[in-house]
Design a protein around this motif. Structure first.
Motif, PDB file in Angstrom:
ATOM      1  N   ASP A  23      30.256  -7.250  21.724  1.00 19.26           N
ATOM      2  CA  ASP A  23      30.162  -7.289  20.263  1.00 19.26           C
ATOM      3  C   ASP A  23      30.097  -5.888  19.670  1.00 19.26           C
ATOM      4  O   ASP A  23      30.608  -5.640  18.579  1.00 19.26           O
ATOM      5  CB  ASP A  23      28.950  -8.114  19.828  1.00 19.26           C
ATOM      6  CG  ASP A  23      29.152  -9.606  20.061  1.00 19.26           C
ATOM      7  OD1 ASP A  23      30.302 -10.046  20.290  1.00 19.26           O
ATOM      8  OD2 ASP A  23      28.146 -10.340  20.037  1.00 19.26           O
ATOM      9  N   LYS A  26      33.864  -4.496  19.902  1.00 16.35           N
ATOM     10  CA  LYS A  26      34.916  -5.102  19.079  1.00 16.35           C
ATOM     11  C   LYS A  26      35.249  -4.303  17.822  1.00 16.35           C
ATOM     12  O   LYS A  26      36.429  -4.122  17.527  1.00 16.35           O
ATOM     13  CB  LYS A  26      34.574  -6.551  18.723  1.00 16.35           C
ATOM     14  CG  LYS A  26      34.745  -7.488  19.882  1.00 16.35           C
ATOM     15  CD  LYS A  26      34.723  -8.951  19.502  1.00 16.35           C
ATOM     16  CE  LYS A  26      33.507  -9.386  18.772  1.00 16.35           C
ATOM     17  NZ  LYS A  26      33.427 -10.837  18.576  1.00 16.35           N
ATOM     18  N   PRO A  27      34.267  -3.806  17.068  1.00 16.96           N
ATOM     19  CA  PRO A  27      34.640  -3.015  15.885  1.00 16.96           C
ATOM     20  C   PRO A  27      35.439  -1.761  16.247  1.00 16.96           C
ATOM     21  O   PRO A  27      36.345  -1.367  15.505  1.00 16.96           O
ATOM     22  CB  PRO A  27      33.298  -2.641  15.253  1.00 16.96           C
ATOM     23  CG  PRO A  27      32.335  -3.648  15.760  1.00 16.96           C
ATOM     24  CD  PRO A  27      32.818  -4.023  17.131  1.00 16.96           C
ATOM     25  N   LEU A  30      38.990  -2.907  17.008  1.00 20.59           N
ATOM     26  CA  LEU A  30      39.677  -3.235  15.768  1.00 20.59           C
ATOM     27  C   LEU A  30      40.041  -1.975  14.985  1.00 20.59           C
ATOM     28  O   LEU A  30      41.145  -1.866  14.440  1.00 20.59           O
ATOM     29  CB  LEU A  30      38.816  -4.168  14.916  1.00 20.59           C
ATOM     30  CG  LEU A  30      39.485  -4.747  13.676  1.00 20.59           C
ATOM     31  CD1 LEU A  30      40.751  -5.509  14.031  1.00 20.59           C
ATOM     32  CD2 LEU A  30      38.516  -5.657  12.947  1.00 20.59           C
ATOM     33  N   GLN A  31      39.147  -1.002  14.958  1.00 21.46           N
ATOM     34  CA  GLN A  31      39.431   0.235  14.233  1.00 21.46           C
ATOM     35  C   GLN A  31      40.605   0.973  14.861  1.00 21.46           C
ATOM     36  O   GLN A  31      41.452   1.512  14.148  1.00 21.46           O
ATOM     37  CB  GLN A  31      38.197   1.144  14.185  1.00 21.46           C
ATOM     38  CG  GLN A  31      38.371   2.326  13.254  1.00 21.46           C
ATOM     39  CD  GLN A  31      38.701   1.906  11.830  1.00 21.46           C
ATOM     40  OE1 GLN A  31      38.033   1.082  11.241  1.00 21.46           O
ATOM     41  NE2 GLN A  31      39.771   2.474  11.273  1.00 21.46           N
ATOM     42  N   ALA A  45      42.993  -9.120  11.225  1.00 25.25           N
ATOM     43  CA  ALA A  45      41.813  -8.573  11.898  1.00 25.25           C
ATOM     44  C   ALA A  45      40.979  -9.711  12.483  1.00 25.25           C
ATOM     45  O   ALA A  45      40.534  -9.637  13.640  1.00 25.25           O
ATOM     46  CB  ALA A  45      40.982  -7.728  10.933  1.00 25.25           C
ATOM     47  N   ASP A  46      40.760 -10.766  11.712  1.00 24.31           N
ATOM     48  CA  ASP A  46      40.018 -11.927  12.215  1.00 24.31           C
ATOM     49  C   ASP A  46      40.731 -12.561  13.407  1.00 24.31           C
ATOM     50  O   ASP A  46      40.101 -12.967  14.380  1.00 24.31           O
ATOM     51  CB  ASP A  46      39.828 -12.972  11.105  1.00 24.31           C
ATOM     52  CG  ASP A  46      38.825 -12.548  10.055  1.00 24.31           C
ATOM     53  OD1 ASP A  46      38.044 -11.601  10.303  1.00 24.31           O
ATOM     54  OD2 ASP A  46      38.819 -13.165   8.962  1.00 24.31           O
ATOM     55  N   ILE A  48      42.774 -11.039  15.512  1.00 21.84           N
ATOM     56  CA  ILE A  48      42.632 -10.128  16.650  1.00 21.84           C
ATOM     57  C   ILE A  48      41.270 -10.321  17.308  1.00 21.84           C
ATOM     58  O   ILE A  48      41.166 -10.403  18.532  1.00 21.84           O
ATOM     59  CB  ILE A  48      42.834  -8.663  16.201  1.00 21.84           C
ATOM     60  CG1 ILE A  48      44.302  -8.436  15.835  1.00 21.84           C
ATOM     61  CG2 ILE A  48      42.357  -7.688  17.270  1.00 21.84           C
ATOM     62  CD1 ILE A  48      44.557  -7.132  15.096  1.00 21.84           C
ATOM     63  N   LEU A  49      40.222 -10.408  16.492  1.00 19.80           N
ATOM     64  CA  LEU A  49      38.887 -10.592  17.047  1.00 19.80           C
ATOM     65  C   LEU A  49      38.753 -11.939  17.747  1.00 19.80           C
ATOM     66  O   LEU A  49      38.077 -12.051  18.774  1.00 19.80           O
ATOM     67  CB  LEU A  49      37.827 -10.426  15.963  1.00 19.80           C
ATOM     68  CG  LEU A  49      37.717  -9.014  15.375  1.00 19.80           C
ATOM     69  CD1 LEU A  49      36.668  -8.970  14.283  1.00 19.80           C
ATOM     70  CD2 LEU A  49      37.423  -7.994  16.465  1.00 19.80           C
ATOM     71  N   SER A  50      39.410 -12.952  17.221  1.00 25.53           N
ATOM     72  CA  SER A  50      39.408 -14.261  17.866  1.00 25.53           C
ATOM     73  C   SER A  50      40.101 -14.188  19.227  1.00 25.53           C
ATOM     74  O   SER A  50      39.606 -14.741  20.216  1.00 25.53           O
ATOM     75  CB  SER A  50      40.099 -15.289  16.974  1.00 25.53           C
ATOM     76  OG  SER A  50      40.202 -16.530  17.627  1.00 25.53           O
ATOM     77  N   ALA A  52      40.369 -11.532  21.068  1.00 26.66           N
ATOM     78  CA  ALA A  52      39.490 -10.747  21.938  1.00 26.66           C
ATOM     79  C   ALA A  52      38.379 -11.624  22.507  1.00 26.66           C
ATOM     80  O   ALA A  52      38.050 -11.538  23.696  1.00 26.66           O
ATOM     81  CB  ALA A  52      38.923  -9.560  21.171  1.00 26.66           C
ATOM     82  N   ASP A  53      37.799 -12.487  21.672  1.00 27.68           N
ATOM     83  CA  ASP A  53      36.754 -13.408  22.138  1.00 27.68           C
ATOM     84  C   ASP A  53      37.302 -14.376  23.185  1.00 27.68           C
ATOM     85  O   ASP A  53      36.640 -14.648  24.192  1.00 27.68           O
ATOM     86  CB  ASP A  53      36.172 -14.204  20.967  1.00 27.68           C
ATOM     87  CG  ASP A  53      35.263 -13.380  20.074  1.00 27.68           C
ATOM     88  OD1 ASP A  53      34.729 -12.342  20.532  1.00 27.68           O
ATOM     89  OD2 ASP A  53      35.085 -13.770  18.895  1.00 27.68           O
TER      90      ASP A  53
END
Length: 138
Positions: A23, A26-27, A30-31, A45-46, A48-50, A52-53
């Motif tokens: 966690d 992840k930022p 994304l950056q 972005a959401d 991409i994070l999904s 990654a999870d």
């Protein structure tokens, strides 16, 4: 020996520690992606994070085995056995129960420390560095 290491990971909530670390990562991920492309919308972005999870969930079994193997390389069988025996005692179980909370607090405090102590220092240093001034000019 794998079973003893897995028990140590279970009682110290290794998985939660992995999640906390991920966690925090992840930022940054994304950056980096946003820096590479100006086309990253909040929706992307959401997404991409999904992704990654989902990938973290898929790699969890391999990550656990990697960590078990790492422990076995770093610690002798006697040391692993001693840790295992310790965590099975009332004192060890109590410490194991606190480990996740302690590590969570440490992770948060470390992020705050880095944001308030390290980041301003490195930003100033980069801005003041004669070799970088020309390269970093807008």
């Amino acid at each position: 020996m794998d079973d003893k290491v897995r028990y140590i990971f279970q009682v110290t909530d290794f998985q939660k520690g992995v999640q906390l670390g991920f966690d925090a990562f992840k930022p940054l991920l994304l950056q980096q992606i946003k820096n590479a492309s100006s086309k990253i919308t909040p929706e992307l972005a959401d997404h991409i994070l999904s992704l990654a999870d989902q990938e973290l969930a898929a790699v969890q079994p391999q990550l656990l085995q990697f960590a078990v193997d790492y422990y076995k390389k770093q610690l002798s069988d006697d040391e692993i056995g001693a840790l295992y025996d310790f965590y099975r005692t009332p004192v060890g179980a109590g410490i194991a129960g606190k480990t996740s909370t302690i590590m969570s607090g440490l992770a948060q405090q470390t992020q705050q420390f880095m944001a308030t102590q390290y980041t301003p220092r490195i930003q100033k240093r980069l801005a003041d560095d004669p070799q970088l001034q020309q390269a970093l000019k807008p």
